[in-house]
Write an enzyme that holds these catalytic residues in place. Structure first.
Site, PDB file in Angstrom:
ATOM      1  N   CYS A 137      36.096  41.174  45.424  1.00  0.00           N
ATOM      2  CA  CYS A 137      36.493  41.544  46.616  1.00  0.00           C
ATOM      3  C   CYS A 137      35.589  42.669  47.854  1.00  0.00           C
ATOM      4  CB  CYS A 137      36.955  40.991  47.548  1.00  0.00           C
ATOM      5  SG  CYS A 137      38.155  39.117  47.254  1.00  0.00           S
TER       6      CYS A 137
HETATM    7  N1  LIG Z   1      39.653  36.989  42.682  1.00  0.00           N
HETATM    8  C1  LIG Z   1      40.372  36.876  43.743  1.00  0.00           C
HETATM    9  O1  LIG Z   1      41.199  37.837  44.661  1.00  0.00           O
HETATM   10  C2  LIG Z   1      39.275  36.367  45.327  1.00  0.00           C
HETATM   11  C3  LIG Z   1      39.956  36.122  46.879  1.00  0.00           C
HETATM   12  C4  LIG Z   1      39.404  35.845  48.074  1.00  0.00           C
HETATM   13  C5  LIG Z   1      38.589  35.315  47.760  1.00  0.00           C
HETATM   14  N2  LIG Z   1      37.700  35.209  46.510  1.00  0.00           N
HETATM   15  C6  LIG Z   1      36.586  34.382  46.291  1.00  0.00           C
HETATM   16  O2  LIG Z   1      36.190  33.567  45.110  1.00  0.00           O
HETATM   17  C7  LIG Z   1      35.295  33.188  45.172  1.00  0.00           C
HETATM   18  C8  LIG Z   1      36.274  33.081  43.398  1.00  0.00           C
HETATM   19  O3  LIG Z   1      36.143  34.414  42.547  1.00  0.00           O
HETATM   20  P1  LIG Z   1      37.139  34.349  41.701  1.00  0.00           P
HETATM   21  O4  LIG Z   1      37.830  36.245  41.379  1.00  0.00           O
HETATM   22  O5  LIG Z   1      38.175  33.331  41.506  1.00  0.00           O
HETATM   23  O6  LIG Z   1      36.022  34.671  40.381  1.00  0.00           O
HETATM   24  P2  LIG Z   1      36.120  34.410  38.545  1.00  0.00           P
HETATM   25  O7  LIG Z   1      35.159  35.105  38.214  1.00  0.00           O
HETATM   26  O8  LIG Z   1      37.526  34.341  38.262  1.00  0.00           O
HETATM   27  O9  LIG Z   1      36.491  32.926  37.728  1.00  0.00           O
HETATM   28  C9  LIG Z   1      34.688  32.297  38.848  1.00  0.00           C
HETATM   29  C10 LIG Z   1      35.227  31.080  37.431  1.00  0.00           C
HETATM   30  O10 LIG Z   1      33.587  30.322  37.845  1.00  0.00           O
HETATM   31  C11 LIG Z   1      33.305  29.637  36.550  1.00  0.00           C
HETATM   32  N3  LIG Z   1      31.967  29.706  37.455  1.00  0.00           N
HETATM   33  C12 LIG Z   1      30.964  30.672  37.130  1.00  0.00           C
HETATM   34  N4  LIG Z   1      29.404  29.565  37.692  1.00  0.00           N
HETATM   35  C13 LIG Z   1      30.212  28.524  37.362  1.00  0.00           C
HETATM   36  C14 LIG Z   1      29.320  27.352  37.343  1.00  0.00           C
HETATM   37  N5  LIG Z   1      27.633  26.790  37.725  1.00  0.00           N
HETATM   38  N6  LIG Z   1      30.194  26.003  37.479  1.00  0.00           N
HETATM   39  C15 LIG Z   1      31.632  25.678  36.993  1.00  0.00           C
HETATM   40  N7  LIG Z   1      32.133  27.021  37.392  1.00  0.00           N
HETATM   41  C16 LIG Z   1      31.341  28.415  37.073  1.00  0.00           C
HETATM   42  C17 LIG Z   1      32.901  31.212  35.877  1.00  0.00           C
HETATM   43  O11 LIG Z   1      33.416  30.622  34.119  1.00  0.00           O
HETATM   44  C18 LIG Z   1      34.479  31.373  36.344  1.00  0.00           C
HETATM   45  O12 LIG Z   1      35.610  31.267  35.605  1.00  0.00           O
HETATM   46  C19 LIG Z   1      34.578  34.812  44.760  1.00  0.00           C
HETATM   47  O13 LIG Z   1      33.396  34.465  46.574  1.00  0.00           O
HETATM   48  C20 LIG Z   1      35.148  35.452  45.193  1.00  0.00           C
HETATM   49  O14 LIG Z   1      34.475  36.777  46.719  1.00  0.00           O
HETATM   50  C21 LIG Z   1      38.231  35.882  45.392  1.00  0.00           C
END
Ligand SMILES: NC(=O)c1ccc[n+]([C@@H]2O[C@H](COP(=O)([O-])OP(=O)(O)OC[C@H]3O[C@@H](n4cnc5c(N)ncnc54)[C@H](O)[C@@H]3O)[C@@H](O)[C@H]2O)c1
Length: 453
Positions: A296
Site C-alpha cells: 500500500c
Molecule cells: N494487503 C493490504 O494490506 C491491503 C489493504 C487495502 C488494500 N489493498 C489493495 O487490495 C488489492 C489486493 O491486495 P492483496 O494484498 O490482497 O494482494 P495479494 O497479493 O495478497 O493477493 C492477491 C491474490 O490475487 C491473485 N491473483 C492475481 N491475479 C489474478 C487474476 N488475474 N485472477 C485471479 N486471481 C488473481 C493472486 O494469486 C493472489 O492470491 C491491492 O490493490 C492492494 O493495494 C491491500
C-alpha cells in the site's frame, strides 16, 4: 476516454469527468438479494478475509484465484489470517456443503450476482504501476460477465481505472452498464494482522458509474459492514483511496524527518509525538521507523504520481515524501555503519542481527519490507548478517540473494542487533544483554545501549 486535460503520453490516462454526458438515471429497485452469491476474484490478504466476512453474512462465495498454490495454502490452513478468520475458514471448509467454493476457473463467476475484484496492484522496479494482474483479472471478468451482475473493483489504482478496465470493455461487449450490469469502485480497507480494525466496523466508500450502480454495490457491501458511504462516481472513490494512503505516506515521511531532527537535538521523538498526541484535535500521531513496506504505502502514491506526470503536472509534496520514504532503509544502513565505526568495527565482517523482517508486526508479509533492502546492502558491504522472525523462514533480497532465519540467535554473539519490526516473541531480556541495539521501531525506550536511527 474523455479527458479534462490532454494526456501528454498516450499510455497515461487523464482524469475522466465524474459523470460523462448522459444525466444520471433514477435509482431502480434492487430485485435480487444483493451479494447473496458473490464471486471474489483474488484471494490474497484482502480477498480471503473479505470472502470469510461474506460467508459470515450468509452469502455463498465463489473464491477465484489464478494460483493453484494459493488455493492449496488456503485449503491446508497455511494462509496468513487473524485467529478469528482462521477459525471461520476451518469451519467453512469443513462443512458438508461449504459456503466458500475455491476455484481457479474464472468462468464460475457466472454463478454470482456480485463480483468483487481484489487482485494485486504493485509497482514495477521503476515505481510505475504494474497493472498486469489487474488488467488480466478485469479482462477475464468482462469476458465472463452476464446481465444481472454487479461488478465492484476494490484494488487500489489510478483515477479512471474502473471506467478504462471495466465500463468501456463491458460496453464494447454490448452490455449496457447501469441497465444490464452495474459497475462501481469500492476501495479496500482491510488491515491484515490487526484485529482492532475489523471489517464489520470499518466503513467502506463506494462510487458507482450511475446512482443505481452505487446503490447495488452499496447493498452488496452492506453484507460486510453496515457503514457504507456513497460517493458520486468511481473516480471519486478511486481518488479517496489514493488520498488515504498518500496521507499516511506523507505523515510517515514527516515522522521520520522529525525523528532525525530530534536525534540531532538530543530529544526522544517518541516522547515528542506522545506529547503532541495529547492534543484532542488537529493532530494525528504517526510513528517513525526503518521505512515502509507492504503493497500500500510504498506503492499507492506512485499510481497518483504516475498519472500526474502523464499530465505534465507536479505534486512536489508527495514526490518529496516518497523520496524520503524510499531513502529510509539506506539511512538505516548508514546509521549501522556509523554505530559500528563508533565501536571501532568496520561493516566488513561485522556480525549484524536483524530482529523482525516483516513490514509490520503480526503478519508474515515481507513484500517491499525495508528489511530486504537493509539486509541486501549489509551483505553487499561484507557484513555477516542474520535475521530472526517467528513468522518468516526465508527472505530474498532485492538483488536475488536468499537468507534463512538464524536458528540459534541467542547462542551467538552479535556486534549489533537491529530491531526492525516489533514482532511479538522478541525476547527483551536477551536484547538487554546485547552490546548495541539499533531500535528502528523507536518503541524500546529504556533498553540499555539502545540507539535510534
Ligand atoms: N494487503 C493490504 O494490506 C491491503 C489493504 C487495502 C488494500 N489493498 C489493495 O487490495 C488489492 C489486493 O491486495 P492483496 O494484498 O490482497 O494482494 P495479494 O497479493 O495478497 O493477493 C492477491 C491474490 O490475487 C491473485 N491473483 C492475481 N491475479 C489474478 C487474476 N488475474 N485472477 C485471479 N486471481 C488473481 C493472486 O494469486 C493472489 O492470491 C491491492 O490493490 C492492494 O493495494 C491491500
Amino acid at each position: 476516454m474523455s479527458q479534462l486535460l490532454p494526456a501528454a503520453r498516450s499510455d497515461v490516462p487523464a482524469i475522466a469527468p465524474a459523470f460523462p454526458a448522459a444525466p444520471p438515471e433514477p435509482a431502480a429497485a434492487v430485485t435480487t438479494v444483493p451479494g447473496a452469491r458473490t464471486a471474489v476474484v483474488g484471494l490474497g490478504y484482502v480477498g480471503l478475509p473479505t470472502s470469510l466476512a461474506l460467508v459470515a453474512s450468509g452469502a455463498r462465495v465463489i473464491g477465484v484465484d489464478i494460483s493453484p498454490d494459493r488455493l492449496d495454502d488456503i485449503r491446508a490452513d497455511r494462509a496468513d489470517l487473524l485467529d478469528d478468520d482462521r477459525d471461520r475458514l476451518r469451519e467453512t471448509l469443513r462443512a458438508a456443503d461449504p459456503a466458500l467454493r475455491l476455484t481457479t476457473a474464472i468462468g464460475e463467476i457466472a454463478d454470482a450476482d456480485t463480483v468483487l475484484i481484489c487482485v494485486p496492484t504493485p509497482v514495477d522496479r521503476h515505481l510505475a504501476p504494474d497493472l498486469t494482474a489487474l488488467r488480466a483479472a478485469c479482462a477475464a471478468v468482462v469476458a465472463h460477465a452476464r446481465p444481472g451482475q454487479t461488478i465492484v473493483l476494490t484494488s487500489t489504482s489510478y483515477v479512471g481505472t474502473t471506467r478504462d478496465l471495466l465500463v468501456a470493455p463491458l460496453a464494447a461487449r454490448g452490455l449496457r452498464v447501469g441497465q444490464e450490469v452495474w459497475v462501481a469502485f469500492a476501495p479496500e480497507r482491510v488491515d491484515p494482522g490487526n484485529d482492532r480494525h475489523r471489517q464489520e466496523l470499518t466503513p467502506r466508500v463506494v462510487g458507482g458509474t450511475t446512482p443505481d450502480c452505487t446503490a447495488r454495490a452499496a447493498a452488496a457491501l452492506a453484507r460486510i459492514t453496515p457503514l457504507v458511504h456513497r460517493l458520486s462516481s468511481p473516480e471519486a472513490a478511486e481518488m479517496t483511496k489514493l488520498l488515504e494512503n498518500t496521507f499516511r505516506a506523507v505523515n510517515i515521511a514527516l515522522a521520520n524527518e522529525f525523528a532525525d531532527l530530534c536525534r540531532d537535538l538530543h530529544l526522544d521523538v517518541t516522547e515528542v509525538i506522545d506529547g503532541a498526541d495529547t492534543k484532542p484535535y488537529g493532530f494525528m500521531a504517526f510513528q517513525p521507523g526503518p521505512g515502509v513496506g507492504g503493497h500500500c504505502i510504498p506503492c499507492d502514491p506512485h499510481y497518483l504520481l504516475w498519472q500526474v506526470r502523464g499530465q505534465r503536472r507536479e505534486a512536489p509534496l508527495i514526490e518529496t515524501a516518497m523520496r524520503g520514504i524510499a531513502a529510509r532503509p539506506r539511512r538505516v544502513v548508514d546509521r549501522i555503519r556509523e554505530l559500528l565505526a563508533g565501536a571501532g568495527r568496520p561493516l566488513l565482517g561485522a556480525r549484524v542481527l536483524i530482529a523482525g523482517v516483516t513490514y509490520k508486526p503480526g503478519v508474515a508479509d515481507v513484500r517491499e519490507s525495508p528489511a530486504l533492502e537493509i539486509i541486501g546492502e549489509l551483505v553487499r558491504a561484507g557484513a555477516e548478517v542474520g535475521f530472526v522472525d517467528d513468522l518468516v523462514d526465508t527472505v530474498r533480497t532485492p538483488d536475488g540473494g536468499t537468507l534463512h532465519r538464524v536458528a540459534d540467535h541467542t547462542d551467538r554473539e552479535w556486534d549489533l542487533v537491529v530491531v526492525h519490526t516489533g514482532q511479538s516473541g522478541l525476547d527483551e531480556a536477551w536484547l538487554r544483554g546485547q552490546p548495541m541495539v539499533l531500535d528502528a521501531t523507536y518503541r524500546l525506550a529504556g533498553l540499555p545501549r539502545r540507539e535510534v536511527v
